[in-house]
Design an enzyme around this catalytic site. Structure first.
Site, PDB file in Angstrom:
ATOM      1  N   HIS A 128      -7.771   1.067  -0.673  1.00  0.00           N
ATOM      2  CA  HIS A 128      -7.599   2.512  -0.836  1.00  0.00           C
ATOM      3  C   HIS A 128      -7.930   3.256   0.461  1.00  0.00           C
ATOM      4  O   HIS A 128      -9.085   3.626   0.685  1.00  0.00           O
ATOM      5  CB  HIS A 128      -8.522   3.029  -1.947  1.00  0.00           C
ATOM      6  CG  HIS A 128      -8.062   2.690  -3.319  1.00  0.00           C
ATOM      7  ND1 HIS A 128      -7.184   3.481  -4.032  1.00  0.00           N
ATOM      8  CD2 HIS A 128      -8.343   1.624  -4.111  1.00  0.00           C
ATOM      9  CE1 HIS A 128      -6.946   2.939  -5.220  1.00  0.00           C
ATOM     10  NE2 HIS A 128      -7.629   1.806  -5.287  1.00  0.00           N
ATOM     11  N   CYS A 162      -2.755   0.150  -3.718  1.00  0.00           N
ATOM     12  CA  CYS A 162      -3.371  -0.572  -4.835  1.00  0.00           C
ATOM     13  C   CYS A 162      -2.322  -0.899  -5.918  1.00  0.00           C
ATOM     14  O   CYS A 162      -1.456  -1.731  -5.683  1.00  0.00           O
ATOM     15  CB  CYS A 162      -4.567   0.206  -5.379  1.00  0.00           C
ATOM     16  SG  CYS A 162      -5.684  -0.817  -6.382  1.00  0.00           S
ATOM     17  N   GLU A 196      -7.314   6.241   1.056  1.00  0.00           N
ATOM     18  CA  GLU A 196      -7.620   7.645   0.728  1.00  0.00           C
ATOM     19  C   GLU A 196      -8.998   7.828   0.107  1.00  0.00           C
ATOM     20  O   GLU A 196      -9.516   8.951   0.074  1.00  0.00           O
ATOM     21  CB  GLU A 196      -6.545   8.205  -0.233  1.00  0.00           C
ATOM     22  CG  GLU A 196      -6.706   7.859  -1.702  1.00  0.00           C
ATOM     23  CD  GLU A 196      -6.397   6.413  -2.108  1.00  0.00           C
ATOM     24  OE1 GLU A 196      -6.403   6.133  -3.321  1.00  0.00           O
ATOM     25  OE2 GLU A 196      -6.164   5.556  -1.222  1.00  0.00           O
TER      26      GLU A 196
END
Length: 252
Positions: free
Chosen positions: A198, A105, A200
């Protein structure tokens, strides 16, 4: 004091460009744990550098690391805060050292900026939710998957950004795009990779983030409700993304 590298131990650094939210602290123990849970493997050592607070690895210690991950951030990757400029210099240094660097990001954007690309506000506004990104197979690194596996043509990922990469650095390649963002992924040689989404994030982390964006008037109520309702019926391809990120960082 110079840190000694333990023989055989793989060492990685997280360059954290955001402060921990109360939610992530309560349920995950901080963003560091979120990243290590997604990208770490047994037998590795991961170190946390809160770059947003001016905490950086010492230049003499960079050689001890296999690679670094740059997190997302509420700050602009094109901003001129002291820590952002210092981060750009660090990334240029790591690039020159041919260290593995993965940007997520804000990390994806600041990596582009540091290496000569162009980053700015997205012309189409916020991107929030789960989005399908299309893979450019000819630019995709075949080593990210086993020989027996077919490279997917599209993968879904959680997005939360209002800035984007407008131009990748000269010599870099776009790996993926979406109907909203022209550069969803890029790579620069074998050592630099950026992902706009993202890998994660879990959906609960995004839901909490939407609530916070709503409470500080960054987004409108109707938009937030629409994103949340779509989240109920969509899933990010987290296992695929974790595999891609690990394969890149660990050269396998």
């Amino acid at each position: 004091m110079t840190m000694m590298k333990i023989e055989g131990e793989k060492r990685y650094g997280l360059l954290l460009a955001a402060r921990d939210s109360e939610y992530v602290k309560k349920f995950y123990g901080g963003y560091f744990n979120v990243f290590v849970n997604a990208l770490g493997d047994e037998g590795e050592k991961w170190d946390l550098f809160r770059v947003v607070e001016g905490q950086f690895p010492h230049v003499d210690e960079l050689e001890n690391y296999e690679g670094f991950v740059i997190s997302g951030s509420p700050y602009d990757a094109y901003g001129n805060e002291d820590w952002v400029l210092e981060l750009c210099f660090l990334l240029q240094t790591l690039f020159a050292m041919q260290k593995k660097v993965l940007g997520i990001c804000f990390g994806h954007q600041v990596l582009c900026r540091a290496l000569g690309g162009k980053v700015a506000k997205a012309q189409t506004g916020w991107d929030l939710g789960v989005r399908k990104v299309r893979i450019l197979k000819e630019n995709f690194h075949s080593s990210f998957f086993d020989d027996s596996e077919e490279i997917p043509t599209a993968l879904s990922i959680i997005e939360c950004h209002q800035d984007e990469v407008w131009e990748v650095p000269a010599g870099a390649q776009v790996i993926a795009f979406s109907d909203k963002t022209g550069v969803e992924m890029f790579r620069f040689g074998d050592n630099i990779m950026g992902i706009q989404g993202h890998p994660e994030y879990t959906k609960d982390i995004l839901n909490n983030l939407i609530d916070r964006l709503l409470s500080n008037n960054s987004i409108q109520g109707g938009f937030a409700e629409d994103v949340k309702s779509k989240l109920l019926i969509s899933e990010p391809d987290r296992k695929y993304w974790e595999k891609i990120c690990k394969s890149f960082l660990k050269g396998r």
